[in-house]
Design an enzyme around this catalytic site. Sequence first.
Site, PDB file in Angstrom:
ATOM      1  N   TRP A  92       8.164  -1.601  -3.055  1.00  0.00           N
ATOM      2  CA  TRP A  92       8.196  -2.887  -3.765  1.00  0.00           C
ATOM      3  C   TRP A  92       9.604  -3.464  -3.769  1.00  0.00           C
ATOM      4  O   TRP A  92       9.805  -4.640  -3.455  1.00  0.00           O
ATOM      5  CB  TRP A  92       7.700  -2.715  -5.205  1.00  0.00           C
TER       6      TRP A  92
ATOM      7  N   TYR B 241      10.815  -6.891  -1.895  1.00  0.00           N
ATOM      8  CA  TYR B 241      11.344  -7.980  -2.718  1.00  0.00           C
ATOM      9  C   TYR B 241      12.712  -8.421  -2.205  1.00  0.00           C
ATOM     10  O   TYR B 241      13.011  -9.627  -2.145  1.00  0.00           O
ATOM     11  CB  TYR B 241      11.437  -7.518  -4.167  1.00  0.00           C
TER      12      TYR B 241
ATOM     13  N   ASP C 120       2.898  -5.295  -6.204  1.00  0.00           N
ATOM     14  CA  ASP C 120       3.311  -6.094  -7.354  1.00  0.00           C
ATOM     15  C   ASP C 120       2.135  -6.338  -8.301  1.00  0.00           C
ATOM     16  O   ASP C 120       1.066  -6.802  -7.880  1.00  0.00           O
ATOM     17  CB  ASP C 120       3.875  -7.427  -6.869  1.00  0.00           C
TER      18      ASP C 120
END
Length: 483
Positions: A420, A424, A440
């Site tokens: 994640w 990101y 997410d």
Amino acid sequence: MDLDHDACYRAVKLRDARFDGRFFTAVKTTGIYCRPVCPARTPQSRNVRFFPTAAAAQEAGFRPCLRCRPETAPDMAAWRGTSNTVSRGLALIELGALDNGSVDRLAERLGLGERQLRRLFRQHLGASPLGVAQTRRILLAKQLIHETYLPMTEIAFASGFGSIRRFNEAFLALFGRSPGALRRLAGPEVAATDHGEFSLLLRYQPPYDWPAMLDFLAKRAIAGVESVADNAYCRTLALDRVQGRICVRPAAGNALRASIRIAKLAALPNIIARLRRQFDLAADPLSIAAHLRSDPVLAPLLKQRPGLRVPGAWDGFELAIRAVLGQQITVAAAIRLAGRLVATYGQPLAQPEHALTHVFPTPAALAQADLAALGMPRSRATTLNGVAAAALRNPDLFGANCDLDEAIARLRSIPGVGEWTAQYIALRQLREPDAFPAADVGLMRALADDRGQRPTAAELLLRAEPWRPWRAYAAQHLWASGG
């Protein structure tokens, strides 16, 4: 890159603003190249050529129009063609890779040979890497001449020229007149090197959802470093040990106005490149929407928020620290921690300005710091130390110099950085339009069924497959929907 002559000519005859920045029209009888929206009389079809970029037109021997000012066109070069390598190369050139470096070194950073890089640039942009860099310098200088009161000496160095002589020679060769002869503003010159402030416009292709961008940044503004007030975003910066401040607000004519205060004008191309990436100004919202609206879930979201952009980051290291701080806690809690981090380890601003008091900490300041004392789990503090140490070892760690899969693997090699966090960072800093943090919670919530059943990360990845290569924009629409 092939441009259909008849289609381009129709757009020029209609002065269709949708094509502004997508191509440039060169008139063989005058030796001038223009934007499709140029107000001058439309030349005959047989007398024009079309180029995908301003650099291609200039390399072919044409000079910029003084009436429509090609430097004011939306800069969409990175979105043309299909080469991710070219897009990454353009990003590095914008950040100054060829100001003091060579094409061979640029190719090495991108992981390919010099000849292959030149071939890709010629294929997709119609110009060489050096031609792109030189055109950017000239057009930036011309914009500064028209829009600021900066002295010509400062404009020369601010736009990336190594000397005043080369600056003057470039303008004489291209325009047949000195840089000063192009200035239309009437007023006293203001030297930025004396800590004066100046502003310039950053254009984009409409539509642009400024309220959504500002709301996103406001919710994540770090106390002391950033502030959002009066419809403007302001922040501190430090480049090459020189501190400064920027403020960005909307302006008329499909543009944002950036007010900049920094003593070292040579940093200006870097600042502009960072701002364009942070505010996603090179995006082509019409092409993105045309691709994503076939999805029944995304179609109403696109209609509700046309022009929604993916907010970028000012600095890769800063974003990585933010992302790690935000692991498994709310945005508000992460920002409070970031504020403590800045107050403890950030460098105080030499000239504080209202809410702006510090610049963000450097990797050297955080690599060995006892960050757990700020009120976070020891494991997270260790990860932050690891990110800082990795940034010290590899200054290109957060640079756009490799493909998405390689970038994710490089980031995940840092202990404590998971999928994640890596996705990101790729989405906001590396500007990868296909980055997608499938784990997410907000994305899962936005795609829950009528019974509230959320998809798993694996199911979400499968669901997002038709959204390629714009999964980052699909994610932004799902986040903005309140998911």
